[in-house]
Scaffold this motif. Structure first.
Motif: not given
Ligand SMILES: CCCCCCCCCCCCCCCC(=O)SCCNC(=O)CCNC(=O)[C@H](O)C(C)(C)COP(=O)(O)OP(=O)(O)OC[C@H]1O[C@@H](n2cnc3c(N)ncnc32)[C@H](O)[C@@H]1OP(=O)(O)O
Length: 269
Positions: A31-35, A37, A65-67, A136, A192, A207, A209-210, A268
């Motif tokens: 999922q983008g830069r990560t797996l 969740g 989800f820390i990183g 979807m 999820d 972007m 992220s949960t 974001f």
């Molecule tokens: C008409 C039909 C249409 C269909 C179209 C379907 C679309 C369908 C979308 C589904 C979307 C699913 C969403 C699932 C939900 C999870 O399953 S997400 C996976 C589980 N969660 C994680 O792995 C999160 C891990 N934790 C983290 O990465 C960080 O702690 C957090 C939560 C992003 C906190 O953010 P932070 O402190 O700002 O983190 P930091 O490392 O400084 O990075 C921020 C940057 O990362 C970027 N970023 C955040 N997440 C990501 C990511 N996943 N990948 C790449 N970049 C990311 C931000 O945009 C920000 O970018 P910039 O502003 O620097 O350009």
């Protein structure tokens, strides 16, 4: 890479008394830069599950989800039993990649006991079981790869980035390639899968992220087959400052509530 291969590897390593389970997950779960969740939480859960007597079932799971976790790159999962009581065992699980903690989960496993207290769940979803589901759409370079592991059929709300005014999302979900023996680990991986509720309000891909996920399982679970659809209804409680607070109910195909889920999502945009 089918989820069963990953879960089986966790089980085998845990049953061989390996303290640090080593895995790597292919980009089909990215999922983008990560797996995704759901897959990382499910794998950590499975490792915790192996450390607890099977009579005790998961009643609550809190995951942060820390990183980011890189696909095709090894990570380890380790588990610590914090306390084992007569009824309840409390466990933490930690997923580490490149010496950085990426996921921390804490779970409570509790045994079923005779009780004078009985409050049935009366909340129903009133959605028809999908006969001809409207799945979807897959949009290249927009739909993340992990979604290809599941079927999602929407009943209410919009798909991401379609500029809707509403922020609730209802529908049905299941595994595309059915698991052999559907377990609580599969249910975690499934729940999820819905895009964060507020993404439908946006007009352009962005972007999200949960950040944290609190999941409660309502037991007992009836027998579930790998091809079953589950009903999902998510509500946005509030969103501001780049964070959305959402909650969801999940029912099995018999209409029994099986889980309650609450998430904080970093958006974001
Ligand atoms: C008409 C039909 C249409 C269909 C179209 C379907 C679309 C369908 C979308 C589904 C979307 C699913 C969403 C699932 C939900 C999870 O399953 S997400 C996976 C589980 N969660 C994680 O792995 C999160 C891990 N934790 C983290 O990465 C960080 O702690 C957090 C939560 C992003 C906190 O953010 P932070 O402190 O700002 O983190 P930091 O490392 O400084 O990075 C921020 C940057 O990362 C970027 N970023 C955040 N997440 C990501 C990511 N996943 N990948 C790449 N970049 C990311 C931000 O945009 C920000 O970018 P910039 O502003 O620097 O350009």
């Amino acid at each position: 890479m089918h989820i069963d291969k990953l879960l089986d590897s966790v089980k085998q390593q845990a049953q061989s008394n390996i303290n640090e389970i080593t895995l790597s997950v292919t980009s089909s779960w990215e999922q983008g830069r990560t797996l995704y969740g759901g897959i990382s939480a499910s794998l950590v859960y499975q490792a915790m599950r192996e450390a607890v007597n099977s009579e005790k079932v998961m009643r609550s799971l809190s995951t942060n989800f820390i990183g980011p976790i890189q696909a095709n790159s090894e990570f380890t999962i380790s588990v610590e039993v914090l306390r084992e009581g007569k009824n309840v065992t409390q466990v933490v699980g930690r997923l580490v990649q490149d010496n950085k903690v990426a996921v921390m989960s804490q779970a409570s496993f509790g045994i079923a006991r005779e009780s004078k207290v009985n409050v049935p769940n009366n909340l129903q979803h009133n959605m028809d079981y999908p006969q001809k589901p409207k799945l979807m759409p897959h949009i290249p370079k927009v739909t993340p790869k992990f979604i290809g592991n599941f079927n999602l059929a929407k009943n209410k709300g919009g798909w991401p980035f379609t500029g809707k005014k509403e922020s609730d999302l209802h529908g049905w979900m299941r595994f595309k390639e059915q698991p052999n023996d559907f377990s609580d680990a599969h249910l975690i991986a499934l729940i999820d899968i819905w895009p964060p509720t507020v993404l439908q309000m946006l007009r352009w891909p962005t972007m999200a992220s949960t950040m944290s996920w609190n999941l409660e399982f309502i037991h007992p679970h009836q027998k579930i087959s790998g091809s079953d659809w589950f009903a999902y209804q998510a509500h946005t409680r509030q969103a501001a400052d780049g964070y959305a607070h959402t909650e969801a109910n999940i029912w099995d195909k018999h209409g029994s509530l099986v889980a309650i889920s609450r998430q904080v999502v970093a958006v974001f945009a």
